[in-house]
Design a protein around this motif. Structure first.
Motif, PDB file in Angstrom:
ATOM      1  N   HIS A   1       1.070   3.851  -3.044  1.00 39.83           N
ATOM      2  CA  HIS A   1       0.278   5.068  -2.870  1.00 39.83           C
ATOM      3  C   HIS A   1       0.921   6.179  -2.045  1.00 39.83           C
ATOM      4  O   HIS A   1       0.383   7.282  -2.009  1.00 39.83           O
ATOM      5  CB  HIS A   1      -1.068   4.719  -2.210  1.00 39.83           C
TER       6      HIS A   1
ATOM      7  N   CYS B   1       0.849  -1.207   0.000  1.00 37.36           N
ATOM      8  CA  CYS B   1       0.000   0.000   0.000  1.00 37.36           C
ATOM      9  C   CYS B   1       0.877   1.247   0.000  1.00 37.36           C
ATOM     10  O   CYS B   1       0.651   2.180  -0.780  1.00 37.36           O
ATOM     11  CB  CYS B   1      -0.902   0.039   1.237  1.00 37.36           C
TER      12      CYS B   1
ATOM     13  N   CYS C   1      -6.537   1.747   0.792  1.00 37.59           N
ATOM     14  CA  CYS C   1      -5.788   0.487   0.752  1.00 37.59           C
ATOM     15  C   CYS C   1      -5.588  -0.055   2.175  1.00 37.59           C
ATOM     16  O   CYS C   1      -5.826  -1.235   2.450  1.00 37.59           O
ATOM     17  CB  CYS C   1      -4.446   0.723   0.060  1.00 37.59           C
ATOM     18  N   LEU C   2      -5.164   0.813   3.095  1.00 33.16           N
ATOM     19  CA  LEU C   2      -4.928   0.385   4.477  1.00 33.16           C
ATOM     20  C   LEU C   2      -6.220  -0.060   5.163  1.00 33.16           C
ATOM     21  O   LEU C   2      -6.231  -1.057   5.889  1.00 33.16           O
ATOM     22  CB  LEU C   2      -4.258   1.510   5.272  1.00 33.16           C
TER      23      LEU C   2
ATOM     24  N   LEU D   1      -4.046   5.655  -0.464  1.00 36.84           N
ATOM     25  CA  LEU D   1      -3.311   4.997   0.610  1.00 36.84           C
ATOM     26  C   LEU D   1      -4.253   4.620   1.749  1.00 36.84           C
ATOM     27  O   LEU D   1      -4.245   3.485   2.227  1.00 36.84           O
ATOM     28  CB  LEU D   1      -2.187   5.897   1.142  1.00 36.84           C
TER      29      LEU D   1
END
Length: 108
Positions: A39, A35, A79-80, A76
């Protein structure tokens, strides 16, 4: 990104083990790092980042969000959060809310 150790808590603990919760999330280290690799360039600076979790007694994630919240709508943050929501923490015996700090590693 490295998963940092949880902040120390009171010496006697009868509930969930913060280090065990962190170890569970740390097992996803390689996809967390992807990630950041994919990103992080879109994020200004190197902010302190944490994932705030709320899990049920069975260890299933009920809510997960990135702190600071301004990162949640970014690629980001998304994604996390996706990784966080798919993490199974195992039975805790009670609902628990906690944060796990993340550290972005500087490239050489």
């Amino acid at each position: 990104a490295a998963v940092a150790k949880p902040r120390p808590m009171a010496a006697k603990r009868t509930g969930p083990d913060p280090e065990a919760l962190t170890r569970t999330f740390r097992r996803r280290q390689s996809i967390i790092e992807r990630c950041f690799e994919t990103h992080a360039a879109q994020v200004q600076g190197v902010p302190e980042i944490a994932v705030a979790f709320s899990i049920d007694a069975a260890g299933a994630v009920q809510t997960a969000k990135v702190v600071p919240e301004s990162l949640n709508p970014t690629p980001l943050g998304e994604c996390l959060v996706k990784i966080a929501r798919s993490t199974q923490f195992g039975s805790q015996g009670q609902p628990v809310a906690f944060r796990i700090p993340l550290r972005a590693r500087q490239s050489p």
